[in-house]
Write an enzyme that holds these catalytic residues in place. Structure first.
Site, PDB file in Angstrom:
ATOM      1  CG  HIS A 113      41.899  37.104  46.169  1.00  0.00           C
ATOM      2  ND1 HIS A 113      41.439  37.860  45.117  1.00  0.00           N
ATOM      3  CD2 HIS A 113      43.252  37.178  46.122  1.00  0.00           C
ATOM      4  CE1 HIS A 113      42.463  38.393  44.472  1.00  0.00           C
ATOM      5  NE2 HIS A 113      43.578  37.989  45.054  1.00  0.00           N
ATOM      6  CG  ASP A 114      37.620  37.896  45.109  1.00  0.00           C
ATOM      7  OD1 ASP A 114      36.646  38.103  45.849  1.00  0.00           O
ATOM      8  OD2 ASP A 114      38.699  38.519  45.207  1.00  0.00           O
ATOM      9  N   GLY A 142      43.717  34.459  41.696  1.00  0.00           N
ATOM     10  CA  GLY A 142      42.458  35.090  42.074  1.00  0.00           C
ATOM     11  C   GLY A 142      41.476  35.253  40.929  1.00  0.00           C
TER      12      GLY A 142
END
Length: 271
Positions: free
Chosen positions: A121-122, A139
């Site tokens: 994520h991200d 992440g």
């Protein structure tokens, strides 16, 4: 209408350009957008709020846009955005973003992701990168343009990899990797500059020499990081053609967190 195999399950609300092709047993959710010229292989799952640009080639068994692997995630409509001209090989997993991380996992253009690559994520991926087989990002990792990750490279969360940097096979990164630097090891240590990659991208001998000088200031002259930054800034005064390279290195180093630091050399630690 897009060319969709009879066994694929594509939600009627999904937005697929008429030139898109979808292979057998693939599942595409309602909030997915796929641009012109893109192909999706068999047994893929594309879900969440995922936008995929033009001329991307997604191979079998990839999972794109799934919920982030983060305990704080509570079902918010975060996104995965993929640019144009990317090749995503078998068994890749790209997760959507989180609210705390800005809400989007972003991939640029003309990247090659080999089999089993994971983008958590991200993550923010630039353009023209190569991720060899089993490269894994935790992440919030930021990867600049033209970066190459060797097979089985693992990158810890919240790190940055500068443009034109290179990791050897089985590298483990616990610190930021400055632009142009080649690293290797577990944990990674700086080796040299990515001169061959720069030559292939049309860098002049003068620009490559400047990159080598910046590397020397960082790793060979017994300087602190702040002193190395000042030395690097001076390099463009007599050679304006290297100004952009100096600025990129200086800007990257200025963003280094004291808690994270940069990848160090086995010959010399950089504080």
């Amino acid at each position: 209408m897009a060319t969709i195999h009879s066994t694929a399950l594509v939600d009627p609300a999904a937005q697929l350009d008429p030139s898109v092709t979808v292979g057998p047993y693939t599942i595409i959710g309602p909030n997915v957008v796929i641009g012109a010229g893109s192909t999706v292989g068999s047994h893929c799952t594309i879900e969440g709020h995922t936008t995929i640009g033009q001329n991307n080639h997604i191979h079998s068994y990839s999972s794109l846009g799934a919920a982030p692997q983060d305990k704080k995630y509570a079902g918010e409509p975060t996104r995965l955005v993929i640019g144009n001209g990317n090749t995503i090989r078998e068994f890749c997993t790209f997760n959507a973003g989180t609210v705390n991380g800005g809400g989007v996992t972003q991939v640029g253009d003309d990247n090659l992701f080999m089999a089993y690559v994971h983008l958590a994520h991200d993550c923010q991926i630039g353009s023209h990168t190569i991720f060899a087989n089993n490269s894994q990002l935790a992440g919030h990792v930021v990867v600049g343009d033209w970066v190459i990750l060797g097979g089985f490279t693992v990158v810890r969360q919240f790190l940055r990899l500068g443009a034109h940097s290179f990791t050897a096979m089985c590298t483990l990164l616990f610190a930021d990797l400055p632009p142009y630097v080649t690293c290797q090891g577990q944990p990674a240590s700086a080796r040299t500059v990515n001169a061959e990659g720069l030559r292939r991208r049309g860098y002049s001998p003068a620009r490559i020499a400047a990159v080598r000088a910046m590397h020397k200031a960082l790793y060979r002259e017994n300087l602190t990081l702040e002193a190395a930054k000042e030395r690097i800034l001076q390099m463009a005064k007599d050679k304006p053609e290297v100004q952009a390279d100096v600025d990129m290195m200086h800007d990257f180093l200025s963003g280094v967190s004291p808690k994270v630091g940069i990848v160090r050399s086995r010959r010399r630690s950089v504080d």
